[in-house]
Design an enzyme around this catalytic site. Structure first.
Site, PDB file in Angstrom:
ATOM      1  CD  GLU A  79      10.920 -30.958  -4.812  1.00 27.17           C
ATOM      2  OE1 GLU A  79      11.814 -31.715  -5.235  1.00 27.17           O
ATOM      3  OE2 GLU A  79      10.883 -29.749  -5.062  1.00 27.17           O
ATOM      4  CE  LYS A 124      16.669 -40.167  -3.823  1.00 30.29           C
ATOM      5  NZ  LYS A 124      16.784 -41.004  -5.029  1.00 30.29           N
ATOM      6  CD  GLU A 180      15.195 -39.055 -11.114  1.00 33.52           C
ATOM      7  OE1 GLU A 180      15.912 -38.047 -10.962  1.00 33.52           O
ATOM      8  OE2 GLU A 180      15.600 -40.219 -10.922  1.00 33.52           O
ATOM      9  CD  GLU A 222      14.943 -44.145  -5.372  1.00 35.31           C
ATOM     10  OE1 GLU A 222      15.235 -42.993  -5.748  1.00 35.31           O
ATOM     11  OE2 GLU A 222      15.791 -45.030  -5.223  1.00 35.31           O
ATOM     12  CE  LYS A 224      14.698 -31.069  -4.053  1.00 33.96           C
ATOM     13  NZ  LYS A 224      14.322 -30.938  -5.479  1.00 33.96           N
TER      14      LYS A 224
END
Length: 677
Positions: free
Chosen positions: A325, A327, A382, A481, A486
């Site tokens: 994914e 970040k 987030e 970033e 995962k």
DNA sequence: GGTGTCTGCCC
DNA sequence: ATTCTGC
DNA sequence: GCAGAATGGGCAGACACC
């Protein structure tokens, strides 16, 4: 007559005279007896000195297991003699006053502590300040001050509870002249404290116990204690030491079983206010019944391990399924929807951020998939600053300018877009023991994207090194970033107690030989604290500006050094100390180091980003007319013996690096396009 | 009311 | 945040 | 590999001071 008086005063226990003195308390004693080796009596408040002795012994101990055993012995005595003091004991061991989401802050920093010490000893604050710099620890300074301090009367004995209460009183002081009141209050506590006590009280105020033991070990110690000496016994207690006669393997297994239960409860309900009463009343086994995941109470978030390359990622997951994914560079937001419709938002550290995000709250219902009939939920997301005109993600620095408390939606200037990546609770059911693949499916089924407001973290399931690298590059182009990686099926639950860093993070700057490296000049050093006492613990770095022939401060740096590096740097730089900064050093006075150096050595450093700085001066006038540039997450890589200071990275190069950042380029590109219309 | 400093919390 | 270190 | 302790930039909020 005299003898009779003594023996009467100390009554029951033979030869217990010495044992009743808290100064002789020794929780490290082999075959510790929770009643006989305690130095206070049942029903009494635990003397603070007993805790201080425990902390001191832990500080002197290097083995974690031994530390845990020492603290466990203290807890065993508290279980049986003074259970009402367990909660404040735990808080003092952790340097907390309450769960984070209660928002109780001490509002005390080093400045106030130094004032209080100065006041208590009649010394000048500057003297105390320089003592702190030399000794590297406010606690040791406070303790040493006791030696010279005149005591007019025998101080009132402090108890664990009274110290905790006084700290809380310091915390709740607010408003006009509250600073003076805090200093007075701390002064009072220090006067009442004995030497050793003042060390730890002062450290508690400073927010660092510095004993090599923290949250995980406190939980482990509680588990150890509760297994050896169950806290929920009838009186008189019959189980003083359940470990007697057991093999160390058996003991280890029993403690581990309790520790998993306790840690699980704590991770899902990180409140000792709730856990400790249950532990005392019903024991460890009852925790899963009473301390469970609940919307409205924050849970510990899953964290990620830095990964040094795609190879490491593939190695970790081998043949198991995983997903990547983007970040996002924002702020963790754990969004809770309660059954009553209330919404609460918590930070990564369980702070209550609800009043920071009225915009999220007013929009949240519209993100729910109507067919899913979501009544309660906990989302892991987030929150990222969002440019509504250009429809793109803005840098973290923009997000951080938002109001923190009591924000009013109509006044909000920086919009946020929420990127959800996990669902931990849905309609009355905890999902944390499900694998990510199932949690994510429920997330996707229960919510839907709303442009510029809410979306799912961009994800893909790449297989090869090349595919991962491509996705990484895409994430950077998207103002992110890097990647989070995962597991989807195997070991893919959200069980923080089992493994708190079960995800991987992959960022460009972690990769050796990739990412921005800068060659900067050391121009100052800051005396180290704690384990860095006696050496420089940090340094001031500068870049060279050719136009003005000056060194401009770029950043401070304090990580990336091995112990050996610290020694070598301190040895080398002490030979290049100068009494005053050179006239051609440009820096903000607030950054003044303890020692200035000739500009003689160049260090290669790495960073994640470059930012416009309110205090640093690098490249002033090139990107911004008055502000300089600094570095985000600077760390030391190595000395560059081959480079002269004037050949270090120049201010022009710093400006170029700043401008070459994806976030800056994206902004510029769009600004240019706008210019056409 | 404006400025400066300290603190806590984001990363 | 990043990084290092003892266990 | 975990847990803990060193350290970074930079922001709002809270106070102190003028």
């Amino acid at each position: 007559m005299l003898i009779f008086f003594y023996s009467d005063a100390h009554d029951s226990k033979d030869g217990a005279t010495e044992l009743l003195n808290p100064d002789s308390y020794n929780p490290g004693k082999p075959n510790y007896h929770p009643i006989q080796d305690a130095t206070w009596k049942k029903g009494e408040n635990v003397p603070y000195m007993v805790l201080a002795k425990t902390l001191e012994l832990i500080e002197e101990t290097s083995s974690r297991l031994k530390m845990i055993e020492i603290l466990a012995n203290y807890f065993r005595s508290v279980f049986l003699l003074s259970p009402d003091d367990l909660l404040c004991s735990v808080y003092l061991c952790l340097n907390q006053l309450a769960p984070a989401y209660m928002g109780i802050e001490l509002g005390v920093g080093e400045g106030i502590i130094i004032k209080a010490i100065a006041q208590a000893t009649g010394r000048a604050t500057d003297k105390v300040k320089s003592d702190v710099a030399t000794k590297g620890d406010v606690g040791l300074v406070a303790e040493a001050s006791k030696g010279t301090q005149r005591t007019l009367s025998i101080p009132v004995s402090l108890t664990v509870k009274s110290v905790f209460t006084k700290l809380t009183e310091v915390a709740v002081m607010t408003g006009n002249s509250s600073q003076i009141k805090k200093v007075d209050k701390i002064h009072g506590i220090l006067v009442a404290a004995k030497q050793l006590e003042s060390r730890f009280i002062t450290r508690s105020l400073a927010g660092k116990l510095r004993i090599g033991l923290a949250e995980q070990s406190v939980l482990q110690a509680l588990a150890f204690a509760a297994t050896a000496t169950p806290p929920n016994q009838s009186t008189p207690p019959t189980q003083l030491n359940c470990f007697a006669g057991l093999s160390s393997e058996t003991i280890k297994a029993k403690v581990e079983a309790s520790a998993v239960i306790l840690k699980t409860a704590y991770c899902q309900c990180p409140s000792y206010d709730q856990i400790i009463p249950v532990l005392l009343r019903e024991g460890v086994e009852a925790l899963p019944l009473h301390c469970t995941l609940t919307p409205g109470v924050p849970l510990k978030p899953m964290l990620a391990c830095p990964t040094r390359g795609v190879g490491e990622v593939l190695q970790k997951f081998e043949s198991t399924k995983f997903t990547c994914e983007w970040k996002y560079d924002g702020e963790r937001a754990q969004i809770h929807l309660l059954e009553n419709g209330e919404i609460r938002i918590y930070s990564r550290n369980q702070e209550n951020n609800t009043s920071k995000y009225p915009d999220i709250i007013s929009r949240f219902q519209s993100w729910i998939e109507p067919s899913a009939s979501v009544r309660s939920a906990i989302l892991d997301t987030e929150a990222v600053a969002w440019d509504t005109d250009k429809k793109q993600i803005l840098p973290f620095q923009i997000l951080s300018t938002r109001k923190r408390k009591d924000a009013v939606e109509a006044d909000i200037k920086v919009q946020v877009c929420v990127y959800a990546f996990d669902l931990l609770y849905l309609n009355g059911e905890s999902l944390v023991t499900m694998p990510l693949i199932e949690r994510r499916q429920r997330l996707w089924n229960s919510f839907h994207k709303v442009d510029g407001q809410f979306g799912f973290a961009t994800s893909r399931d790449p297989q090869t090194v090349e595919e991962i690298e491509e996705f990484l590059d895409e994430s950077l182009k998207g103002n992110c970033e890097g990647l989070m990686v995962k597991g989807l099926v195997k070991d893919a639950t959200y069980e923080i107690a089992k493994r708190s860093k079960n995800w991987l993070k992959l960022k460009k700057d972690y990769l050796d030989g990739i990412g921005d490296t800068i060659d900067a000049v050391v121009i100052g050093g800051y005396l180290g604290r704690g384990k860095r006492t006696g050496l420089y613990g940090g340094f001031l770095l500068a870049c060279y500006d050719e136009a003005n022939e000056e060194y401009q401060s770029l950043c401070k740096i304090g990580t990336g050094f091995s112990d050996e590096d610290f020694q070598a740097h301190s040895d080398f730089l002490k030979n290049h100390k100068i009494p005053k900064p050179k006239p051609y050093f440009r820096f903000d006075p607030s950054l003044s180091p303890d020692d200035w150096f000739e500009p003689v050595q160049v260090w290669e450093i790495k960073c994640a980003d470059l930012s416009i700085s309110p205090v640093h001066r690098a490249a002033t006038g090139i990107v911004d007319p008055v502000k300089g540039i600094s570095l985000r997450f600077p760390r030391f890589i190595r000395i560059r013996p081959d480079k002269n200071p004037e050949n270090a990275t120049s201010s022009e190069q710093i400006a170029d690096l700043y401008n070459s950042q994806e976030q800056v380029k994206n902004k510029k590109t769009d600004d240019d396009e706008e210019g056409f219309y």
